[in-house]
Design a protein around this motif. Sequence first.
Motif, PDB file in Angstrom:
ATOM      1  N   GLY A 285      60.679  36.031  52.520  1.00 13.76           N
ATOM      2  CA  GLY A 285      61.893  36.339  51.776  1.00 13.76           C
ATOM      3  C   GLY A 285      62.249  35.339  50.705  1.00 13.76           C
ATOM      4  N   GLY A 286      61.278  34.628  50.189  1.00 16.43           N
ATOM      5  CA  GLY A 286      61.552  33.617  49.183  1.00 16.43           C
ATOM      6  C   GLY A 286      61.393  32.224  49.753  1.00 16.43           C
ATOM      7  N   SER A 287      61.514  31.223  48.885  1.00 17.16           N
ATOM      8  CA  SER A 287      61.227  29.854  49.292  1.00 17.16           C
ATOM      9  C   SER A 287      62.278  29.265  50.214  1.00 17.16           C
ATOM     10  N   SER A 288      63.420  29.914  50.368  1.00 16.63           N
ATOM     11  CA  SER A 288      64.458  29.395  51.257  1.00 16.63           C
ATOM     12  C   SER A 288      64.396  30.024  52.644  1.00 16.63           C
ATOM     13  N   THR A 289      63.321  30.743  52.948  1.00 16.68           N
ATOM     14  CA  THR A 289      63.165  31.327  54.277  1.00 16.68           C
ATOM     15  C   THR A 289      62.025  30.625  55.015  1.00 16.68           C
ATOM     16  N   PRO A 290      62.089  30.556  56.343  1.00 13.33           N
ATOM     17  CA  PRO A 290      61.007  29.919  57.105  1.00 13.33           C
ATOM     18  C   PRO A 290      59.655  30.570  56.829  1.00 13.33           C
ATOM     19  N   LEU A 291      58.619  29.748  56.778  1.00 14.45           N
ATOM     20  CA  LEU A 291      57.268  30.216  56.474  1.00 14.45           C
ATOM     21  C   LEU A 291      56.705  31.074  57.601  1.00 14.45           C
ATOM     22  N   PHE A 292      55.811  31.968  57.227  1.00 10.10           N
ATOM     23  CA  PHE A 292      54.995  32.728  58.167  1.00 10.10           C
ATOM     24  C   PHE A 292      53.532  32.349  57.936  1.00 10.10           C
ATOM     25  N   CYS A 389      77.630  25.662  51.634  1.00 16.55           N
ATOM     26  CA  CYS A 389      77.122  27.022  51.405  1.00 16.55           C
ATOM     27  C   CYS A 389      75.694  27.102  51.906  1.00 16.55           C
ATOM     28  N   ALA A 390      75.037  28.214  51.633  1.00 15.09           N
ATOM     29  CA  ALA A 390      73.702  28.467  52.194  1.00 15.09           C
ATOM     30  C   ALA A 390      72.589  27.696  51.501  1.00 15.09           C
ATOM     31  N   LEU A 391      72.874  27.025  50.386  1.00 18.33           N
ATOM     32  CA  LEU A 391      71.800  26.295  49.706  1.00 18.33           C
ATOM     33  C   LEU A 391      71.238  25.201  50.618  1.00 18.33           C
ATOM     34  N   GLY A 392      72.109  24.471  51.256  1.00 21.10           N
ATOM     35  CA  GLY A 392      71.654  23.414  52.140  1.00 21.10           C
ATOM     36  C   GLY A 392      70.828  23.950  53.293  1.00 21.10           C
ATOM     37  N   ASP A 393      71.317  25.030  53.929  1.00 13.24           N
ATOM     38  CA  ASP A 393      70.577  25.632  55.037  1.00 13.24           C
ATOM     39  C   ASP A 393      69.205  26.105  54.573  1.00 13.24           C
ATOM     40  N   GLY A 394      69.176  26.772  53.412  1.00 13.61           N
ATOM     41  CA  GLY A 394      67.915  27.296  52.896  1.00 13.61           C
ATOM     42  C   GLY A 394      66.922  26.203  52.575  1.00 13.61           C
ATOM     43  N   ALA A 395      67.407  25.036  52.143  1.00 16.86           N
ATOM     44  CA  ALA A 395      66.513  23.933  51.800  1.00 16.86           C
ATOM     45  C   ALA A 395      65.785  23.399  53.025  1.00 16.86           C
ATOM     46  N   THR A 396      66.384  23.547  54.203  1.00 20.21           N
ATOM     47  CA  THR A 396      65.734  23.040  55.418  1.00 20.21           C
ATOM     48  C   THR A 396      64.662  23.987  55.950  1.00 20.21           C
ATOM     49  N   SER A 397      64.756  25.267  55.632  1.00 19.55           N
ATOM     50  CA  SER A 397      63.872  26.269  56.244  1.00 19.55           C
ATOM     51  C   SER A 397      62.395  26.018  56.004  1.00 19.55           C
ATOM     52  N   ILE A 403      56.483  22.118  59.277  1.00 14.60           N
ATOM     53  CA  ILE A 403      56.134  21.138  60.310  1.00 14.60           C
ATOM     54  C   ILE A 403      55.774  21.852  61.616  1.00 14.60           C
ATOM     55  N   GLN A 404      56.461  22.940  61.898  1.00 14.28           N
ATOM     56  CA  GLN A 404      56.159  23.706  63.116  1.00 14.28           C
ATOM     57  C   GLN A 404      54.721  24.220  63.117  1.00 14.28           C
ATOM     58  N   TYR A 405      54.275  24.749  61.995  1.00 14.65           N
ATOM     59  CA  TYR A 405      52.951  25.375  61.944  1.00 14.65           C
ATOM     60  C   TYR A 405      51.840  24.449  61.437  1.00 14.65           C
ATOM     61  N   PHE A 406      52.197  23.415  60.664  1.00 17.70           N
ATOM     62  CA  PHE A 406      51.166  22.587  60.035  1.00 17.70           C
ATOM     63  C   PHE A 406      51.485  21.089  60.193  1.00 17.70           C
ATOM     64  N   ARG A 407      51.880  20.695  61.370  1.00 16.02           N
ATOM     65  CA  ARG A 407      52.258  19.299  61.591  1.00 16.02           C
ATOM     66  C   ARG A 407      51.113  18.344  61.251  1.00 16.02           C
ATOM     67  N   GLU A 408      49.885  18.774  61.518  1.00 19.89           N
ATOM     68  CA  GLU A 408      48.753  17.875  61.278  1.00 19.89           C
ATOM     69  C   GLU A 408      48.621  17.511  59.803  1.00 19.89           C
ATOM     70  N   GLU A 409      49.040  18.414  58.889  1.00 16.91           N
ATOM     71  CA  GLU A 409      48.980  18.086  57.465  1.00 16.91           C
ATOM     72  C   GLU A 409      50.003  17.018  57.108  1.00 16.91           C
ATOM     73  N   PHE A 410      51.167  17.076  57.742  1.00 18.02           N
ATOM     74  CA  PHE A 410      52.185  16.046  57.503  1.00 18.02           C
ATOM     75  C   PHE A 410      51.724  14.716  58.093  1.00 18.02           C
ATOM     76  N   GLU A 411      51.060  14.767  59.240  1.00 15.50           N
ATOM     77  CA  GLU A 411      50.527  13.537  59.832  1.00 15.50           C
ATOM     78  C   GLU A 411      49.454  12.925  58.930  1.00 15.50           C
ATOM     79  N   ALA A 412      48.672  13.788  58.271  1.00 14.96           N
ATOM     80  CA  ALA A 412      47.651  13.282  57.341  1.00 14.96           C
ATOM     81  C   ALA A 412      48.285  12.586  56.150  1.00 14.96           C
ATOM     82  N   GLY A 413      49.542  12.940  55.858  1.00  7.61           N
ATOM     83  CA  GLY A 413      50.256  12.315  54.747  1.00  7.61           C
ATOM     84  C   GLY A 413      50.590  10.861  54.983  1.00  7.61           C
ATOM     85  N   THR A 414      50.274  10.343  56.167  1.00  9.87           N
ATOM     86  CA  THR A 414      50.487   8.918  56.423  1.00  9.87           C
ATOM     87  C   THR A 414      49.300   8.071  55.970  1.00  9.87           C
TER      88      THR A 414
END
Length: 446
Positions: A285-292, A389-397, A403-414
Amino acid sequence: MATTLAPVLSDHWDADRSWTLATYEDHGGYRGLRRALGMPAADVVTAVKDSGLRGRGGAGFPTGMKWGFLPAPDGGPRYLVVNADESEPGTCKDIPLMMASPQHLIEGVIITSFAIGCHHAFIYVRGEVVHVYRRLLRAVEEAYAAGYLGKNILGSGYDLEVTVHAGAGAYICGEETALLDSLEGLRGQPRLKPPFPAVAGLYARPTVVNNVESIASVPGILVGGADWFKQMGTERSTGHGLFSLSGHVTRPGQYEAPLGITLRELLEMAGGIREGHELKFWTPGGSSTPLFTAEHLDVPLDYESVGAAGSMLGTRALQIFDETTSVVRAVTRWTEFYKHESCGKCTPCREGTFWLAQILQRLERGQGTTEDIDLLLDLCDNILGRAFCALGDGATSPVTSAIQYFREEFEAGTHTPADVLFPPERSSLFDYTPRRSPAALAGVHA
């Protein structure tokens, strides 16, 4: 399961000069208005309620119910405001609609205004899309000349003026109350609610604020009837919708289909992921929705099913990314956008998006720390549900879902930059020329 497209709004986009009033009338345009003007206004509202049409701007709130929230007439003005401030990354359905068939929107505006007792409607367009602004101005001009706008429309005794307003280019003005402030000439910032716009909106008068696609869908309901509209979609998510496919797909574009279609079906019609690659992640649903991810290919794209799977249908902006894409880089770019577009009114969004961007940029450069991932989640937790408003909520999604689906990529960022793990030239859809430092350029020209 839906297996075919449902061209309603996009039915004559390929016609010669599709944006003109003459072409629109040749394809049955303004039949809905004529039918509506022969009905009591309350019956028009009932027809939209019975159709089950839900807001196509992202929230999915029942459109007819929203109209019904207006208080009883008190002799003063009431307004319709169309939110055409489409500006979220990846969202691109309203602008093509207004470019290809602006009269769909104009007719919907007239019918809606008649239904709610409005005599002055506003269309708020994103300022950067000057070509759309000019096209809408011309469409309104044609409608006035043909007697669809102005005094005594089609001899019905009903009067309506329409103003097309160009915003100054702020994503926050897509939030309905910030839009209203901007329309009044104020700085575009969200208002405290209640009161809601239905009670005290534009100029503190009762106001309906609807998305472009929501309003453009109304004429079809008046022509075909509520039952016709409900034959498409699912039981609770009725009708047709524009699905915007972009990114690593063979044939990107607008696909108008019944709600409840799946990404797998849409991809089949769009030629699949680009040749030689496979799906990695996507936005429903756009960049402010959680990834699939690929495991969600068969989730029906309706409000309930997408919500149950952990995301939101939003604006049906399906951004498709294959395995060459760095999820860290993608989320960083989106977060930089939200940081830039935060209006700064509330601390959680103003400060939170700034620090999210700082940490993500570190991880993208391969300079993150082992604590950064948990710090990102902690920041998101302090923004979610606490922003004005919803901008803040959408920015977190995108951050939390990535991180839920690709945590290992964030860990590689270290320890490893994203550009090394996922060279940009591999994911680019166009010829890729990396940016060169001033020193390198000086060496070339020496």
